[in-house]
Design a protein around this motif. Sequence first.
Motif, PDB file in Angstrom:
ATOM      1  N   GLU A 116      51.981 -87.585  19.186  1.00  0.00           N
ATOM      2  CA  GLU A 116      53.062 -88.534  19.245  1.00  0.00           C
ATOM      3  C   GLU A 116      54.337 -87.725  19.211  1.00  0.00           C
ATOM      4  O   GLU A 116      55.462 -88.117  20.218  1.00  0.00           O
ATOM      5  CB  GLU A 116      53.139 -89.521  18.068  1.00  0.00           C
ATOM      6  CG  GLU A 116      54.201 -90.553  18.002  1.00  0.00           C
ATOM      7  CD  GLU A 116      53.982 -91.539  19.147  1.00  0.00           C
ATOM      8  OE1 GLU A 116      55.130 -92.099  19.532  1.00  0.00           O
ATOM      9  OE2 GLU A 116      53.044 -91.354  19.649  1.00  0.00           O
TER      10      GLU A 116
ATOM     11  N   ASP B  79      59.742 -89.014  10.691  1.00  0.00           N
ATOM     12  CA  ASP B  79      58.613 -89.523  10.501  1.00  0.00           C
ATOM     13  C   ASP B  79      57.849 -90.335  11.507  1.00  0.00           C
ATOM     14  O   ASP B  79      56.630 -90.644  11.457  1.00  0.00           O
ATOM     15  CB  ASP B  79      58.455 -90.233   9.026  1.00  0.00           C
ATOM     16  CG  ASP B  79      58.708 -89.540   7.765  1.00  0.00           C
ATOM     17  OD1 ASP B  79      58.413 -88.261   7.813  1.00  0.00           O
ATOM     18  OD2 ASP B  79      59.364 -89.961   6.899  1.00  0.00           O
TER      19      ASP B  79
ATOM     20  N   GLN C  80      50.365 -86.364  13.831  1.00  0.00           N
ATOM     21  CA  GLN C  80      51.551 -86.705  14.237  1.00  0.00           C
ATOM     22  C   GLN C  80      51.910 -86.006  15.475  1.00  0.00           C
ATOM     23  O   GLN C  80      52.827 -86.523  16.406  1.00  0.00           O
ATOM     24  CB  GLN C  80      52.682 -86.614  13.224  1.00  0.00           C
ATOM     25  CG  GLN C  80      53.693 -87.372  13.494  1.00  0.00           C
ATOM     26  CD  GLN C  80      54.948 -87.014  12.610  1.00  0.00           C
ATOM     27  OE1 GLN C  80      54.878 -85.938  11.541  1.00  0.00           O
ATOM     28  NE2 GLN C  80      55.981 -88.009  12.449  1.00  0.00           N
TER      29      GLN C  80
ATOM     30  N   GLY D 206      57.913 -89.892  14.578  1.00  0.00           N
ATOM     31  CA  GLY D 206      57.667 -88.998  15.862  1.00  0.00           C
ATOM     32  C   GLY D 206      58.603 -88.844  16.741  1.00  0.00           C
ATOM     33  O   GLY D 206      58.498 -88.059  17.690  1.00  0.00           O
TER      34      GLY D 206
END
Length: 622
Positions: free
Chosen positions: A251, A411, A248, A413
């Motif tokens: 992002e 969650d 992640q 980004g």
Amino acid sequence: MTAYDYDDLGLVAGLEIHQQLDTATKLFCGCPTEERDPDAATRSFTRYLHPTKSELGELDEAALEESRVEREFEYLAYDTTCLVEEDEEPPHRLDDEAREVVLQIAELLDMEPVDQAHVMRKLVIDGSNTSGFQRTSLIAQDGAIETSDGPVGVEDLMLEEESAQRVEERGDDVTFSLDRLGVPLVEIGTRPDIDSPEQAQEAAETIGMLLRSTGAVKRGLGTIRQDVNVSIAEGARVEIKGVQALDQIDEIVRQEVGRQVELLDIREQLHERDASVGDVTDVSAVFADTDSGVIGGALSDGGSVMAVPLYGFDGLVGREIQPDRRLGTELSDHAKRHGAGGIFHTDELPAYGVTEDEVDALREAVDAGDDDAVAIVAADTKTAEIAIEAAAERAETAIEGVPEETRGANDDGTTRYLRPLPGAARMYPETDVPPVGLDPSEVETPELLTEKVERYQSEFDLDAGLAEQVAYGRRMPLFEQAVEEGIDATFAAGLLESTLTELRRDDVAVAELTDEHLLAVMHLVEDGDLAKEGVQDVLATLAENPSLSAEEAVEEAGLSGVSEDEVREAVSEVVDRNADQVEAEGMGAFSALMGEAMGALRGKADGEIVSDVLREEIQKRA
């Protein structure tokens, strides 16, 4: 998403990686590093925490903001925790095992260890530590890792105690579990050498690989967390906390760059409009007969509606700065930090039961024109006053540009406001733990996971994919132990990666299977006491009844081994039932009959033995 030229924007990023160590005991006491179910707590107690001044008489701004919300913290204690976690007993010396592991990590990061580890106290009053501070120690400095876009410097390596686990929130009150408090934690801080989202991702993955190469770090959700520091040339340094998934990070960086670009554009428009923030006003009278449930509920409970005019902000409070997040969301985040449910603003009104007439009356009450916006908070009077002031302060910083702050990762980004950036005022020496000398010469450098992959291919003849799965898998140490104890490497690798995955897909409680279970089943197969075909049934039985031994699970599953005579008898019966097919097809019938024979033996016999006997029987009858 907009594609940005990160060089033109002057992107600068750095990482802070926090990884729990898998040591036998905690960092400052002899308690096990064992995760517990909150229902197993044997007692609980409560605390209120307040900020304290540093040795220079300074108060940390982040701690001061946290203290504005009066909170009661409850702590769950267990038979596996002690008075050190409860801050009722001084901490013990730094754990030797944790020191050894962190020195291995320093070696892998090409860092220079300090001569002595001195423990410091870092002020933390969010309830995550019973003492109001976290103990941390500098271990090494000046390292580097390689990425495809060039080296990334590693500034410092810290060894510190993990915080308590947040279990439940009830309004302003929070419950924490002490099972995690004190688990050894390493913090790795890179230099701000990262200049693209992709490089940030690669750097995090490289550091994660190096950490796992020690074989002494915990695995699973929450055991590793990444903080990302991001800024662009005209923006500000923003620390993004709590990124739990490595994949992640790129992002997160992209989204933060986009947020700062949008905020800078908003700043330019606000300057063109000569924007300003007005005074807070009580506008409760405007909503005396409102149909809005939120506002009406607050007023009926004796609360107030507080408003602040945002001159020149019309249309910009509702401006999207990240997917589904607007400037108004930023103002709302600040209001929520002070107990409010959020804000309403005129870029989104009339809505939520607020009418057009009420919006007009609101504008008139605070002397706001068509080019202006108004933000309101409805809550008990004290909360409404504090929350609207916080929203107004955030609106003031929008005129200045991008504020320096600490944000939390979502969650998707995007990020949310948490608190101001902490300063140096929150660090001071720990007087209860003596300094400890560090001797890196006593530490053995671990084999890198990338090197393990190559060795597994050359030494055990595993294919590249399976070798990588095993090396990077959480049961890699068990694989190496199994091979050392004489288990066939291909069989061990297949069981740990493929068989367990298949069982998990079939909803078998694989988490109940211990290393001891798995190793015992491997030995049964290796010793000829269990056919490979029966492994899944035995493991499923053990997962359902973890207290059984592997031998008992074999009996429970009805998979006790059979003799070769019994195998021959069962195979002969299969061939007899299919005599016509055998006569007509000869060995062409082998595949179909093999499946039937294995089914008849129900995994009690090894497939190779069944295959050999079946070939013999077919050749006799063909």
